[in-house]
Design an enzyme around this catalytic site. Structure first.
Site, mmCIF file in Angstrom:
data_model
loop_
_atom_site.group_PDB
_atom_site.id
_atom_site.type_symbol
_atom_site.label_atom_id
_atom_site.label_comp_id
_atom_site.label_asym_id
_atom_site.label_seq_id
_atom_site.Cartn_x
_atom_site.Cartn_y
_atom_site.Cartn_z
ATOM 1 N N HIS A 27 -31.161 31.286 55.035
ATOM 2 C CA HIS A 27 -31.555 30.832 54.790
ATOM 3 C C HIS A 27 -32.249 31.376 55.563
ATOM 4 O O HIS A 27 -33.842 31.616 56.131
ATOM 5 C CB HIS A 27 -32.507 29.758 53.808
ATOM 6 C CG HIS A 27 -32.247 29.241 53.030
ATOM 7 N ND1 HIS A 27 -31.722 29.841 51.846
ATOM 8 C CD2 HIS A 27 -31.364 28.124 52.837
ATOM 9 C CE1 HIS A 27 -31.728 28.955 50.982
ATOM 10 N NE2 HIS A 27 -31.185 27.394 51.241
ATOM 11 N N HIS A 40 -30.528 29.497 46.193
ATOM 12 C CA HIS A 40 -29.661 29.677 46.250
ATOM 13 C C HIS A 40 -29.445 30.580 44.822
ATOM 14 O O HIS A 40 -27.972 29.483 44.342
ATOM 15 C CB HIS A 40 -28.789 27.597 45.988
ATOM 16 C CG HIS A 40 -29.892 27.353 47.379
ATOM 17 N ND1 HIS A 40 -31.092 26.448 47.096
ATOM 18 C CD2 HIS A 40 -30.342 27.755 48.606
ATOM 19 C CE1 HIS A 40 -31.066 26.075 47.904
ATOM 20 N NE2 HIS A 40 -30.519 26.553 49.387
#
Lengths: 330, 194
Positions: free
Chosen positions: A59, A221
């Site tokens: 991320h 995700h």
């Protein structure tokens, strides 16, 4: 799959090492971990509540990119899309405790919540005061495959900025927990994907979208969203997200902060076009924008897509968002 | 019955072997209703347990359980690491005062409930831990009893854990965490006799 990597097993330690070596004035590794802590001169004498965040890798720049004066004190990197382990989180807590307690900022995923909770117990056994806030800003799905309740996504970075500034201003641990809860309650995000992320260990995109398809409501995700539709002009994409998010706010008066976040594989050009449309769509709804930011803040590896975060803010929060922070990525 | 250090050592070693031997099965179960890595994660934990125990032989039951807990906590990650880790760590603390096997397993089950904010009938590993704790309390544990507890998860609808988003679709599949817990208690039966 084409990626600039070596051995898949070493992705996280090699990334953390590269990040630290290229920013050694700002961050250093905590020995024996893949966690980083502030390395600036001010940190040694910083008399404030410590702030630790972390989560699965992939991320970036979240979380390590936001470690520094005015934001996080430390960040813990787990395996790709996998929560870091409690021992590493505990090391980060110990590294930042100045005697005033440590605040944990956790994204709402079962693994993250449990691992941070264990680290909290370990720290409390050593008489370190711990407060926790759990970010769950994604309004696209109530329950996803990774959580009970709403997911924590791009809004996390705004939460980290506000709490980081408030901690620097000397707020107590208890005040920061209450402020965090209030900020999170007023933060709402939805994301869209044009192409799923490719996890290095998997080697292909996490789900398939045809050339002319997009998905609304995806997570960070590769969690699936709420609908797959044909690609539309930016104006309409923005309109859908703005309508859905603004609809969630009972009180549409006062000022709002806006974050337009690239998911990792989206050119800035497109992010600004989307921003332009978003300002138009907000204006049409008489929403008063008091703060805005555009860029890749909370990505999902190489996912092509964008997320929109809107936060209803108090005047003090705007000041905290605007204050400078000395980090890699803010 | 009291659990001795020697019995507990054999128990943990047998569990490690079962996990290493069955990691593909655990991944398959987890692919059906989760993200497919339960076997890989548990295998990482199993190898860490072996390594930790070969480095330093524990001097008592509490230390053995603590070493095992830390290996799981540090290496498994995800949700399984904290769940198994909490169970074993709580058992380690309790073992300092009391080495009664039934009581220890109940402490472990309570730890999992606390960490996962869950209880029985949610299609989680608790659906193996709690029946096993009850059977031990009643004075006997057999492989059949462990298998019965495991199989009871098949028709449950998950309301907690990774499988919960599948809702009704989660029915008809064994719960992966319950399967790895069943290996744990099958190993226990081997050591203490059914």
């Amino acid at each position: 799959m084409k990626k600039i990597i070596n051995n898949v097993e070493n992705i996280v330690p090699e990334m953390v090492s590269g990040l630290v070596r290229s920013n050694s004035d700002l961050v250093e590794e905590i020995p024996g971990t893949t966690a980083v802590v502030r390395a600036d001169a001010k940190f040694a004498s910083a008399d404030q509540v410590g702030i630790v965040s972390g989560g699965g890798s992939g991320h970036e720049p979240l979380h390590a990119g936001f470690v520094g004066d005015g934001m996080l004190s430390a960040a813990v990197a787990g395996e790709v899309f996998t929560s870091p382990t409690p021992d590493q989180i505990y090391e980060a807590i110990k590294a930042v405790d100045k005697g005033k307690g440590v605040l944990l900022i956790v994204k709402n995923y079962s693994g993250d919540v449990m691992n941070f909770d264990m680290a909290k117990e370990m720290a409390e056994a050593e008489d370190i005061k711990i407060g926790t806030v759990i970010v769950d800003d994604d309004i696209s799905v109530e329950n996803s495959e990774f959580t009970q309740g709403k997911r924590g996504v791009a809004g996390t970075v705004l939460v980290e900025k506000i709490l980081g500034a408030a901690a620097r201003a000397g707020k107590s641990l208890e005040d920061l927990v209450n402020l965090g809860k209030s900020v999170i309650n007023n933060t709402k995000t939805i994301g869209i994907a044009l192409k799923a992320a490719t996890v290095p260990a998997v080697g292909h995109p996490g789900f398939d979208l045809k050339d002319d398809e997009i998905e609304f409501g995806i997570g960070i995700h590769n969690e699936r969203g709420y609908s797959v539709e044909k690609i539309q002009p930016s104006k309409q994409l923005s309109e859908e997200l703005v309508a859905k998010i603004i609809d969630e706010f009972d009180d549409k008066t006062g000022k709002f902060a806006v974050l337009i976040n690239g998911m990792g594989g989206t050119p800035l050009m497109e992010q600004y076009i989307f921003a332009n449309d978003t300002f138009d769509n907000l204006k049409a709804k008489n929403i008063d924008v008091g703060y805005s930011r555009v860029g890749n803040m909370v990505t999902s590896l190489d996912m092509v897509g964008i997320s929109l975060t809107i936060m209803k803010v108090e005047p003090q929060w705007i000041d905290w968002l605007n204050e400078p922070a000395t980090t890699i990525a803010w | 019955m009291q659990l001795t250090l020697d019995e507990a050592t054999k128990w943990i070693n047998s569990f490690v072997e079962k996990i290493e031997h069955n990691s593909a099965t655990l991944n398959e179960l987890d692919t059906a209703i989760g993200d497919g890595d339960h076997g890989t994660n548990m295998d990482r934990g199993a190898k860490a347990i072996s390594e930790a125990l070969s480095k330093k032989s524990p001097e008592n039951l509490s230390e053995l359980l603590k070493t095992t807990a830390f290996a799981m906590i540090q290496k498994v990650g995800g949700a399984s690491g904290p769940l198994y880790g909490t169970a074993l760590l709580d058992m380690s603390k309790a073992a300092k005062e009391n080495d009664d096997l039934a009581a220890l397993v109940q402490v472990g089950a309570d730890g999992i409930k606390r960490r996962g904010q869950s209880d029985v009938k949610m299609k989680t590993m608790i659906d193996v831990w709690q029946p096993v704790a009850d059977d031990l309390q009643a004075g006997s544990l057999s492989t059949d009893q462990v298998t019965a507890a495991l199989n009871s998860t098949k028709d449950m609808v998950a309301t907690k854990g990774r499988a919960s988003y599948l809702e009704e679709k989660s029915a008809g599949h064994l719960d992966p965490g319950s399967q790895s817990s069943a290996y744990l208690f099958e190993s226990l039966v081997e050591v203490i006799g059914g």
